[in-house]
Motif scaffolding. Sequence first.
Motif, PDB file in Angstrom:
ATOM      1  N   ALA A  53     -17.400  62.703  32.196  1.00 45.69           N
ATOM      2  CA  ALA A  53     -16.061  62.115  32.113  1.00 45.69           C
ATOM      3  C   ALA A  53     -15.159  62.634  33.232  1.00 45.69           C
ATOM      4  O   ALA A  53     -14.374  61.873  33.812  1.00 45.69           O
ATOM      5  CB  ALA A  53     -15.437  62.414  30.751  1.00 45.69           C
ATOM      6  N   LYS A  54     -15.284  63.905  33.557  1.00 47.15           N
ATOM      7  CA  LYS A  54     -14.474  64.467  34.646  1.00 47.15           C
ATOM      8  C   LYS A  54     -14.865  63.849  35.987  1.00 47.15           C
ATOM      9  O   LYS A  54     -13.997  63.523  36.803  1.00 47.15           O
ATOM     10  CB  LYS A  54     -14.636  65.989  34.703  1.00 47.15           C
ATOM     11  N   ILE A  55     -16.140  63.681  36.203  1.00 48.73           N
ATOM     12  CA  ILE A  55     -16.605  63.069  37.456  1.00 48.73           C
ATOM     13  C   ILE A  55     -16.117  61.623  37.550  1.00 48.73           C
ATOM     14  O   ILE A  55     -15.607  61.188  38.587  1.00 48.73           O
ATOM     15  CB  ILE A  55     -18.136  63.160  37.570  1.00 48.73           C
ATOM     16  N   LEU A  56     -16.249  60.874  36.470  1.00 53.80           N
ATOM     17  CA  LEU A  56     -15.776  59.488  36.461  1.00 53.80           C
ATOM     18  C   LEU A  56     -14.258  59.407  36.634  1.00 53.80           C
ATOM     19  O   LEU A  56     -13.746  58.518  37.315  1.00 53.80           O
ATOM     20  CB  LEU A  56     -16.199  58.783  35.177  1.00 53.80           C
ATOM     21  N   GLY A  57     -13.534  60.354  36.045  1.00 53.96           N
ATOM     22  CA  GLY A  57     -12.084  60.389  36.207  1.00 53.96           C
ATOM     23  C   GLY A  57     -11.685  60.643  37.650  1.00 53.96           C
ATOM     24  O   GLY A  57     -10.750  60.024  38.168  1.00 53.96           O
ATOM     25  N   MET A  58     -12.399  61.540  38.314  1.00 57.77           N
ATOM     26  CA  MET A  58     -12.095  61.813  39.722  1.00 57.77           C
ATOM     27  C   MET A  58     -12.369  60.593  40.589  1.00 57.77           C
ATOM     28  O   MET A  58     -11.587  60.259  41.487  1.00 57.77           O
ATOM     29  CB  MET A  58     -12.905  63.014  40.209  1.00 57.77           C
ATOM     30  N   ILE A  59     -13.472  59.917  40.312  1.00 57.61           N
ATOM     31  CA  ILE A  59     -13.790  58.687  41.057  1.00 57.61           C
ATOM     32  C   ILE A  59     -12.693  57.650  40.837  1.00 57.61           C
ATOM     33  O   ILE A  59     -12.251  56.981  41.775  1.00 57.61           O
ATOM     34  CB  ILE A  59     -15.173  58.136  40.639  1.00 57.61           C
ATOM     35  N   THR A  60     -12.220  57.560  39.612  1.00 56.10           N
ATOM     36  CA  THR A  60     -11.190  56.574  39.272  1.00 56.10           C
ATOM     37  C   THR A  60      -9.874  56.842  39.994  1.00 56.10           C
ATOM     38  O   THR A  60      -9.276  55.917  40.543  1.00 56.10           O
ATOM     39  CB  THR A  60     -10.952  56.550  37.745  1.00 56.10           C
ATOM     40  N   ILE A  61      -9.425  58.106  40.005  1.00 55.38           N
ATOM     41  CA  ILE A  61      -8.121  58.355  40.634  1.00 55.38           C
ATOM     42  C   ILE A  61      -8.179  58.229  42.153  1.00 55.38           C
ATOM     43  O   ILE A  61      -7.174  57.942  42.782  1.00 55.38           O
ATOM     44  CB  ILE A  61      -7.508  59.718  40.229  1.00 55.38           C
ATOM     45  N   TRP A  62      -9.349  58.407  42.737  1.00 55.37           N
ATOM     46  CA  TRP A  62      -9.460  58.261  44.189  1.00 55.37           C
ATOM     47  C   TRP A  62      -9.744  56.828  44.611  1.00 55.37           C
ATOM     48  O   TRP A  62      -9.381  56.421  45.700  1.00 55.37           O
ATOM     49  CB  TRP A  62     -10.517  59.201  44.763  1.00 55.37           C
ATOM     50  N   SER A  63     -10.398  56.041  43.752  1.00 53.33           N
ATOM     51  CA  SER A  63     -10.762  54.673  44.145  1.00 53.33           C
ATOM     52  C   SER A  63      -9.589  53.701  44.045  1.00 53.33           C
ATOM     53  O   SER A  63      -9.581  52.678  44.711  1.00 53.33           O
ATOM     54  CB  SER A  63     -11.916  54.164  43.288  1.00 53.33           C
TER      55      SER A  63
END
Length: 116
Positions: A53-63
């Motif tokens: 979830a943390k990895i997906l969250g980081m991808i989301t805020i940068w994308s």
Amino acid sequence: MKEGNIQKVHLTSKVLLTILMSFSAGMYIFSGEPTIFTDLGYPSYLMYPLAIAKILGMITIWSKYSELLTNWAYAGFFYDVILAFCAHLAVGDGEWAPSLIGIILVLSAVFTRMKK
């Protein structure tokens, strides 16, 4: 605060939050020790889903794919660091500082994002 300064603060807080969350997710994935969670009173099976979830969250805020998903990612990070802070205080292990830094970074990233 000027618009250029707000953008710098936002970018800095987002980068530092990403570093903090990357370190945390990496620790969960590569340590393989469930005592990280069980000592705080959480079940060990949460380690891997939380890391993902943390990895997906980081991808989301940068994308910047979706405003709604970005809001949810920041909300997830906020709940994560609040719960970590409370858990560390409850067990009295003295490891609450990274969580407090995480709270500050999430709030800084969210409020500067709203102002830019």
